[in-house]
Write an enzyme that holds these catalytic residues in place. Structure first.
Site, PDB file in Angstrom:
ATOM      1  CD  GLU A 463      -3.260  -1.158   2.167  1.00  0.00           C
ATOM      2  OE1 GLU A 463      -2.743  -0.533   3.220  1.00  0.00           O
ATOM      3  OE2 GLU A 463      -4.104  -1.758   1.790  1.00  0.00           O
ATOM      4  CD  GLU A 560      -4.803  -5.885   2.043  1.00  0.00           C
ATOM      5  OE1 GLU A 560      -5.491  -4.915   2.797  1.00  0.00           O
ATOM      6  OE2 GLU A 560      -3.266  -5.802   2.167  1.00  0.00           O
TER       7      GLU A 560
HETATM    8  C1  BMA Z   1      -4.977  -3.168   4.832  1.00  0.00           C
HETATM    9  C2  BMA Z   1      -3.976  -4.355   5.173  1.00  0.00           C
HETATM   10  C3  BMA Z   1      -3.466  -4.186   6.699  1.00  0.00           C
HETATM   11  C4  BMA Z   1      -4.408  -3.763   7.584  1.00  0.00           C
HETATM   12  C5  BMA Z   1      -5.890  -4.206   7.031  1.00  0.00           C
HETATM   13  C6  BMA Z   1      -7.028  -4.106   7.403  1.00  0.00           C
HETATM   14  O1  BMA Z   1      -4.596  -2.037   4.532  1.00  0.00           O
HETATM   15  O2  BMA Z   1      -2.829  -4.080   4.263  1.00  0.00           O
HETATM   16  O3  BMA Z   1      -2.575  -3.172   6.716  1.00  0.00           O
HETATM   17  O4  BMA Z   1      -4.317  -4.722   8.458  1.00  0.00           O
HETATM   18  O5  BMA Z   1      -6.054  -3.290   5.562  1.00  0.00           O
HETATM   19  O6  BMA Z   1      -7.152  -2.676   7.947  1.00  0.00           O
END
Ligand code: BMA
Length: 856
Positions: A463, A560
């Site tokens: 990120e 994610e």
């Molecule tokens: C994303 C991940 C982590 C974090 C998750 C939940 O940004 O890369 O950094 O724990 O979200 O917030």
């Protein structure tokens, strides 16, 4: 006879893994075991295990409680602020005069330390991801005293940040809700050890990996790696074998290297010449074309075949080395090319020439104390991933490069790894000293890991492209260039350059999320790294109703996304006391490291469920925990199914989604988080759901403007003619109200195709007596030879509005075989009305198919 390339290498830190040798080979003396440990002023002295860390040593000696118990993360902050020293004496088990070179080798030091032997300083360490080798030839004696004097990682990070005067490098500190330490980005240490939004702050000190003395004459094998290649035009597999040596003789050493892979009838001998100093020998072995090579395939796509191979080095001076290894054959391409009817580029993986939908989750460190992570811990978690039909995990950049065993298991069970470099959610310095440390780290890790077929991608960071592009840290526009320059310097000019030199067998991206080639075109930093037309995306939305699929991005690759839940009561119980057992207790607030996390869960639950009403406070807490898990499972199911059914279509220029990795697989401690596996390995409800929503064959339903659509999603390699069964049930009866069997439905190989469409009004009309509130739909795909999808469901109303639910009276018992893995399973009775009213009779664990027993 083949030809060997001999490349001189410049290495910042010596690195590597010892070779296997016959007589005359190196002498190794392990320094694992019991060491002395003392704090800064000598008031605490104890014995501690190596590998290990101060926290686990104190705990094992009974000097502190379980660090995970209640508020101990804060109570024990003093441990990380102190400066500890590890020391021990050891006898040299050999006549040191007989050896040309003796090294003291640390596979991992956590993190900032001065290393001494017999009161002579050998050097310093400041990167827990590096391997350190100190030449002790001239200082080793018969009896030796070795010391590792640590300096607090927290103090070091603060000091480094203070010294960086030219401009600040944010973030300074984590948000207060994380109760963490500041300036993690100034130290090459596990970033989440300073706290994260799912984890505690335990900035450990210790010797966290193997430590030993190595003595050798003439030459010593430091690294040995294999990577496979396939030459399409010649239809030829080949293996690149790289060996990195330290040569101590003053003259070159000639010799012969024989590589033998009996099962592939491949044997080749090369003549080599090792030059003095450190250098590498690269050999290219062509696999006998008349042998059939079975490739390594990801879970669900074929076998994970590996071939036994021996490499024998017979050198003119000294000893013979015989190295046994497993050779794997697989190719990986990251395909970024135009898609007809869509702006932008594709972003998908081709493994052995076959496009593969990547499905799985994100991996974080399995414990704050790495020495507690055993082979069994890793096996349990990784096997759970494979058992839930996952074929991939992303090793997230805020943790650690995992231990060798992690990747061995992934090779064995077919879990593909998206490997981040360890940088996350921050900007980082790029001064010369820091860069040199990172360069050594990257060389070391790539050399250590590149033989693993499971690793399919290197990714620069987590990120950090997005952090600059979306200006997370409110950097004034005029200063932006400085940070962009630093970004390119670190991830492109250093990390990428080293990766491409060290490993040509797999792709590299600079960040996740990224727009891939589009980011490159825009100078490595895209205006919007979350663009759905390029690369991967991270997506979190806690306020909208998660059952509404229209809120999700129709992305090329979802790397994610997630929702939180609480771990089960039996897990929480181990680290809490009676007064903690309510959703709003200090403990419940303390363990929640994500701002408003507990409220966000309540809000999401409120969309579809009645909140727990019990007057018994503990029952109410258990019901609440349970509902968070039901909510999380249903949310991630909906989102994952959306990504899976978007794989074969382009709608308004978006789609062709080829990956779904939800956040996050596992937990670091017992706390609310996005994980589907609790600390200790117990499956949350989500993990059971995942087993179904990631199944290789799955019907998926969604509603659009009052019309029900069902897609057939398949990861199978062949088309199948199947029967789709759609069954409508009333909540009040075990008997279906109406069933429909649509025969001859073609579900195409590795795609998602529409197979059914009906307006909900027509469906309710067809199934007389049904209303949205009184009925629910289930559906499955059935084929020949036992081919069958899981039974999926589609709700026609919120469960809080459902009419006709009754308490059921069935029970389930668990066999001994399962008790082995889930010791806390209990007999459980459960009904749909429990969903509605906030909790089952027993909330310990969700049993597979428990909920649907009522329906089928
Ligand atoms: C994303 C991940 C982590 C974090 C998750 C939940 O940004 O890369 O950094 O724990 O979200 O917030």
């Amino acid at each position: 006879m083949g030809r060997a390339a001999l490349l001189p290498l410049l290495l910042v830190a010596a690195a590597g893994r010892a070779g296997v040798s016959a007589a005359g080979g190196p002498e190794v003396r392990s320094l694992r075991g019991s060491w002395w440990l003392a704090n800064g002023n000598g008031s605490v002295v104890l014995r501690g295990e190596v590998p290990g860390c101060v926290h686990t040593a104190l705990h094992r000696r009974g000097l502190i409680q379980d660090p995970y118990y209640r508020f101990n993360d804060v109570t024990y902050r003093w441990i990380s602020l102190d400066n500890w020293t590890y020391s021990r004496t050891f006898k040299t088990p050999f006549d040191d005069r007989k050896w040309q070179k003796v090294n003291l080798v640390f596979e991992g030091v956590d993190t900032v330390a001065q290393i001494l032997i017999n009161n002579i300083t050998l050097g310093r360490t400041d990167n827990m991801f590096n391997r350190y080798s100190f030449d002790i030839t001239s200082v080793i004696k018969e009896v030796n005293f070795v010391e590792v004097r640590f300096f607090s990682a927290v103090s070091y990070a603060a000091e480094q940040s203070r010294c960086h005067k030219a401009y600040s490098i944010p973030p300074a500190c984590p948000p207060p809700v994380q109760k963490g330490e500041c300036h993690a980005n100034f130290i090459r240490k596990e970033q989440c050890s300073f706290s994260w939004d799912w984890g505690p702050s335990f900035p450990t000190q210790g010797i966290w990996k193997d430590v030993r003395i190595e003595a050798y004459n003439h030459y010593h094998l430091i690294y040995f790696s294999l990577t496979s290649f396939f030459e399409k035009s010649a239809q030829q597999w080949s293996l690149e074998i790289e060996s990195i040596f330290d040569v101590v003789s003053s003259k070159p050493i000639a010799g012969l290297v024989t590589v033998n892979i009996p099962k592939l009838q491949t044997q080749q001998t090369f003549s080599v010449k090792l030059q003095p100093g450190e250098g590498s020998v690269v050999l290219l072995v062509n696999i006998n074309k008349s042998s059939t090579v079975e490739a390594w395939w990801p879970n669900g796509h074929g076998k994970q075949t590996g071939y036994n191979m021996t490499t024998t080095f017979i050198m003119e001076a000294g000893y013979q080395i015989e190295k046994s290894s497993k050779a794997y054959f697989r190719t990986v391409e990251l395909v970024q090319e135009p898609i007809p009817g869509s702006p932008g580029l594709s972003f998908y993986f081709r493994i052995n020439g076959r496009p593969i939908f990547i499905k799985g989750s994100n991996w974080i460190p399995a414990d704050s104390f790495q020495d507690r992570v055993t082979y069994d811990t890793l096996w349990l978690l990784l096997k759970s991933a494979a058992d839930a039909n996952m074929n991939a995990l992303r090793v997230w950049g805020g943790g650690v490069y995992e231990q060798d065993e992690f990747y061995d298991i992934c090779d064995e069970i077919g879990i593909m790894i998206w490997q981040d470099f360890m940088f996350a959610c921050a900007l980082y310095p790029t001064d010369q000293y820091y860069l040199e440390s990172v360069r050594a780290e990257v060389s070391h890790q790539v050399r250590r890991l590149k033989s693993h077929p499971s690793i399919i991608l290197w990714s620069g960071n987590n990120e950090n492209e997005a952090a600059i592009a979306s200006n997370w840290f409110s950097i004034p526009y005029a200063d932006r260039e400085v940070y962009i320059k630093d970004y390119v310097m670190l991830y492109v000019k250093n990390i990428r350059e080293i990766v491409l030199t060290e490993d040509k067998s797999r792709p590299f991206i600079a960040s996740s999320p990224t727009n891939g080639l589009e980011s490159v075109k825009e100078g490595w930093l895209s205006q919007n790294p979350y663009d759905t037309h390029y690369g991967d995306t991270h997506f979190y939305d806690y306020s909208n109703d998660c059952w509404n699929w229209t809120v999700y991005p129709k992305t090329r690759f979802a790397s994610e996304y997630g929702f939180q839940s609480w771990p089960s009561f039996s897990t929480i119980e181990k680290v809490s006391s009676t007064e903690d057992w309510s959703y709003t207790s200090n403990f419940s607030l303390h363990r929640q490291h994500h701002e408003n996390g507990n409220d966000q869960m309540l809000q999401q639950i409120g969309h579809h469920f009645k909140l727990p009403q019990s007057t018994d406070p503990i029952k109410k807490f258990k019901d609440m925990i349970y509902l968070t898990q039901v909510m999380q499972a249903q949310c991630i199911k909906t989102e994952t199914e959306f990504y899976r059914f978007s794989q074969s279509e382009i709608i308004r220029g978006e789609g062709h989604t080829m990956g779904a990795l939800y956040w996050q697989l596992n937990d670091i401690w017992q706390a609310p988080s996005w994980a589907s596996l609790e600390y200790g390995g117990k499956w949350k409800l989500l993990h059971y759901f995942a087993q179904n929503f990631l199944a290789p064959l799955l019907p998926v339903a969604y509603e659009d403007k009052g019309v029900l659509y069902i897609y057939g999603v398949s990861d199978l390699h062949a088309d199948h003619k199947l029967t789709l069964r759609v069954i409508v049930h009333t909540w009040s009866s075990l008997e279906p109200v109406c069933t429909l069997a649509k025969e001859g439905v073609t579900v195409k190989a590795q795609s998602a195709v529409p197979i059914y469409k009906e307006s909900i009004d027509d469906l309710l009309e067809r199934c007389r007596n049904c209303t949205r509130k009184s009925c629910v739909i289930t559906f499955c795909l059935v084929g020949e030879g036992g081919l069958q999808s899981p039974t999926n469901h589609h709700f026609l109303s919120s469960l809080k509005d459902a009419v006709g639910l009754e308490k059921s009276h069935f029970s389930v018992s668990i066999s001994h075989a399962k008790l082995l893995f889930f010791p806390f399973l209990c007999v459980c009775t459960h009904t749909f009305s429990d969903w509605q009213n906030g909790g089952p009779v027993c909330s310990h664990i969700w049993l597979p198919n428990c909920s649907f027993a009522l329906l089928s």
